[in-house]
Every structure is written in C-alpha cells, then in structure tokens.
Design an enzyme around this catalytic site. Structure first.
Site, PDB file in Angstrom:
ATOM      1  N   TYR B 131       7.256 -26.604  14.438  1.00 45.36           N
ATOM      2  CA  TYR B 131       5.953 -26.517  13.778  1.00 45.36           C
ATOM      3  C   TYR B 131       5.243 -25.250  14.261  1.00 45.36           C
ATOM      4  O   TYR B 131       4.750 -25.194  15.380  1.00 45.36           O
ATOM      5  CB  TYR B 131       5.176 -27.766  14.177  1.00 45.36           C
ATOM      6  N   LYS B 159       8.800 -25.233   9.984  1.00 43.34           N
ATOM      7  CA  LYS B 159       7.559 -25.286   9.192  1.00 43.34           C
ATOM      8  C   LYS B 159       6.824 -23.989   9.430  1.00 43.34           C
ATOM      9  O   LYS B 159       6.314 -23.751  10.523  1.00 43.34           O
ATOM     10  CB  LYS B 159       6.723 -26.483   9.659  1.00 43.34           C
TER      11      LYS B 159
END
Lengths: 297, 297
Positions: B131, B159
C-alpha cells in the site's frame, strides 16, 4: 519546571520489550546531573510506537527514578480518546506535566487540532506543553493557532521546532511569539542544533534530545545561556557541530540511540522496528564523533 | 481477487465506538452489489485510529457479512510487532489477503521499509497488497524498492497512488511498472479520480474509496474499462468530477463520511476524533453534489 534544560531520555527496547533497567538508569543519570525537567515518552522516547500499558509503566518508572526532578510525559496518540486515556495514566503516574503533539495519519485541519487541545485540556490536572514537530506529525501550526491554543487552560509551554540560525532574527522571532502568546507561556526551543541560539534569543527552555542521553554538555550550554554568557553557549554548541551534522544526516533519534548503544546505556538494536537504526558505517561515524568530542556523560 | 473493483468501506463510529450495525450494512451492500473484493480497515476504514481489539472485531464482521466476496484486511501499524499481531488477527478472521502501508512517525528509510515487508511476509499465510500512500504515510517508494518488495513471497499486488492524468502517459507508466515487477504482480490504482484512467491504462484493479460507500457508479466505471470501453469509463468518471473536486478539496475520507452520513449509512460524526469531519457549509456542498449526481447506491 518550564525553564532551563528539559532532557528527553530514550526508551530503549531489548528484544522488542522496554528495557526497564536501561531506561531507569538513563532517568537516574538525568536526576543526578540536575537537569531542570525530564520529558519521558517524547519523540526521543519512542512514545508513538509503544502500547498504552508500556507507556503507563514507563511513566511510573520515570517519576520513581527522577528523584525531585519534575517529569513531563508525552501523551500523543492518533485518536483523541486514546490521548485522554494516556492523560489519565500520566496523572496516575505522578507526572508534573504532559507533552502533546497533534499526531496525524489523515491530514488534520486547524480546527481538528484546536479541538484536540480543547478536549484534552478540559481533562487535565497538570500543565501541558504544546509540541510542534512538523517533521513527525506533518502538521504545521500557524501563529494564529498557537495563540488560540495557548489561551486554553493548563497550556503552560510551547515547544517550537527551532529558531532562525541568525541570532538577531532568532531574537525577533522569539519576541514576536512573546507578543502573540499569553504572558507566562514558556517558550521552549527544540532541534538540538538550535538550543544555544534559542536560549540566547530568549527562549525559557531547551527541549533537548541529546540532553536525555548526555546531560553534561547540554547543561553546560544551558547554564551559560542562562548566565547571559551568549558567546560561551554558542561556542560550546559549535564544538558539538559534528554531532549536529550527524543529526541532520540521520535524524536525532537514530544518532542518539547509536550514542547510547555505544556507551552501553542501551542494548544493541534499541529502537522499535521497523526502525533499524544506523548501518555499521554510520555507527562508526558516531563512535568517531563521540571519541573526538569526548562525549561520555 | 486482485482484479476489478476493490471497495473500501468506512468504519463508522458512534459515540467513539465502532457502529457495528452501520459497518456490517456497508459490507453487505458491497456483497450485494458484487464488487470484486472488499478491503476493510484501509485508510477509508480508519484503521490507524482503532485498537487491536476493535480491528480484530471489524475484520471478523467484514468476513462474516461479505458473503463469498474476498475480504482484504488492512494491517498497518507503526511498530512491526503490532503489524504481526494484526496479521495473526486477520488470519483468524478468515481474511483472503492483507493490505500493508509503511506507517511512519519517525521518517523511515528504504531499508526500514524493506525490512518491514520482509518480516511481515515471513509470517503470512495469505497474499499481501503493498500500500503506497505517501499522503498518509509520508514515505515515498522508489521503483527499486517496489521491485525488491514485489519479489518477496506472498506479495500479490501493488496499490499505487494514482497514475498520470494523460492516458498515454498513464499507459507508459503502467507498462514501465509491469516491466519492473515480477510477472503476476497485480497493479491497482488508487486516488478515485484516477480510477478510470488507471484501469484504461492497464491496471488490474481499482482500490476505491467511493466504491466502499457507493459501489454502483464505481462498478459501472470498472466494468466499462474491463470490457475495453475506455471512452465509457472515462465519461462516467468525468460525470463524477464534482465529487472528485470535493475529494481534492477536503480529502476523500471526510467527503465519503459526509456522503454516508447524508445517506443514513453512517451516524453523524462518524469519524474518529480529532478528525471533526466537514463543516456545515462543506456538508451542504456534498449534499448538493449527491443530489445533482443522484448518488444513492
């Protein structure tokens, strides 16, 4: 309590748990050295990484081992509710004051931060230090917000992130803050390289990272500045320039932990993971600077 | 699991505690809408503000109410040890994957962050989404670090925080990342305004904030892009421009919480203090945009 040297001890870890013997030894050294206050669980004390239970225990140990030196406890957390729990624990530990930074994950607005201090000061029984540290909180205070928060009950001191390096400009900035803030709000400088300049410029105190591990040189600078010996304070700080250079390169926490580990004041790998601490080559630089500057106490 | 729309539900609070009815309702709506995965306890799910106990409970509720939609659980924390505890809890909850951002208080080095992912992936039994969210973590990944971390076991998806707004440049960037990363690493775009452009440019998935509260418009964009109807995906995203403008002005979390509160999907003041949520005038803008765009599902 909010004048002179406030020393920020590390909270050394050993195998992922607080090394209580190392921590209480650091605190006792500060009490013996006669620093003016001890701020435990500041950024240097890794407060943001510890659980509520660990923090409550560290707060109690700090007060127990500080003799009659007042202890300020960092109570910052991302959620207001958790800050209020930490305030409760600091009260129970016998803290003389608390230190609060506006920690952020989602960026905070000025209204959010004012509301935080409003909610927390409402629950306080001891004075509060407003902790402005944009490098870790990623929140930038405006002067208007300083002023609004300083008017809240229990707000006793403002920990500012440095002053201009030029002495004349530093004095102007400190005078400007004095005009802005309620009379009696103590101004404390932080960023160790700015300690002497900040005190010379009229700050009441120096919130010092290195003072928590090596109180002697930090006290020498502080006492010189307090005695009006501005040149002496400045020259003593300049002697520590190799240390300030390392702070600028690696951050004060990693360097101070390496100093403490080198001097046997903290076990190896004393910082909370994922912070790995300094690499071997950088540690060698730290040892060289400690040796050259005879930094041991 | 790492293709299509991954919807990020809020974790609404009521009087400082997780509103379990509101949360399970949000999750059930996503399951009914047939999103491709649900990422609970992402930034939109306020993971950074919740206790371990609250997070374990929310993870269990998410899996229970997601029907057969795979659930990814955010496991970020400042300290590696706490991340490992959260991974354990996510496993126990039955999560199909975990999402990990390098949260920071002290600025992290690339070595710290690599070490974090190394330590966590060693403990994993499910796939991990890396992330990258510099706006909240204040850590900036380099492509070299992406590459090193993507080679660790269990790392299944990356991501990324947006793509260039220009479609051609976005496609070049996605192709560049494909070259860099191990084959099979799923690329997911985030930053809702970039969803359509990211999917059109070849991203496998859209990690969507608004999709967690309003799955319908997010699914329409996703399905159009997946069917190769790039113009349709783009024009549907452009219809939502007033919403993206509000996201840019106030941050996606505050706006999405206001949308959910307006639609009765979350109680008033559903964000964790000190985040106060939007002021009245800004809420009125949100309501106006919802009405104008007929945003209800």
């Amino acid at each position: 309590m909010f004048t002179g040297l406030s020393a920020f001890p590390l909270t050394p870890l050993r195998d992922g748990a607080v090394d209580e013997a190392a921590f209480t030894n650091l605190v006792a050294r500060l009490a013996t050295a006669r620093v003016d206050s001890i701020t435990a669980l500041g950024s240097t004390g890794s407060y943001a990484y510890l659980t509520r239970g660990e923090r409550a225990r560290v707060a109690r140990l700090a007060v127990e081992h500080a003799a009659d030196v007042p202890v300020i406890i960092g109570v910052g957390a991302l959620r207001t509710e958790h800050v209020l729990e930490l305030v409760e624990d600091a009260h129970e530990a016998g803290a003389s004051g608390v230190l609060l930074a506006p920690l952020s994950y989602q960026a905070l607005t000025a209204d959010d931060v004012y509301g935080l201090y409003e909610d927390v000061t409402r629950a306080l029984a001891v004075p509060l230090v407003v902790y402005d540290n944009p490098g870790t909180t990623h929140f930038t205070f405006t002067d208007d917000l300083y002023q609004a928060i300083a008017a809240l009950p229990h707000v006793a001191s403002l920990k500012i992130p440095g002053v201009p390096a030029d002495p004349a400009r530093a004095a102007i900035r400190v005078a400007q803050l004095r005009d802005l803030l309620p009379a009696g709000t103590a101004l404390g400088v932080s960023g160790d390289a700015f300690g002497a300049t900040g005190l010379n410029a009229g700050c009441d105190s120096w919130y010092s990272v290195i003072g928590g591990t090596l109180p002697r040189p930090a006290l020498d600078i502080t006492r010189a500045a307090q005695a009006g010996d501005h040149a002496g304070a400045t020259s003593q700080s300049e002697c520590l320039a190799p240390l300030w250079d390392l702070f600028a390169r690696h951050g004060s926490l990693r360097v101070t932990a390496a100093v403490a580990e080198h001097l046997g004041l903290a076990p190896p790998h004393s910082l909370p993971l994922p912070i790995r601490g300094l690499a071997a080559a950088d540690r060698a630089d730290v040892v060289e600077v400690c040796t050259k500057l005879r930094l041991t106490v």
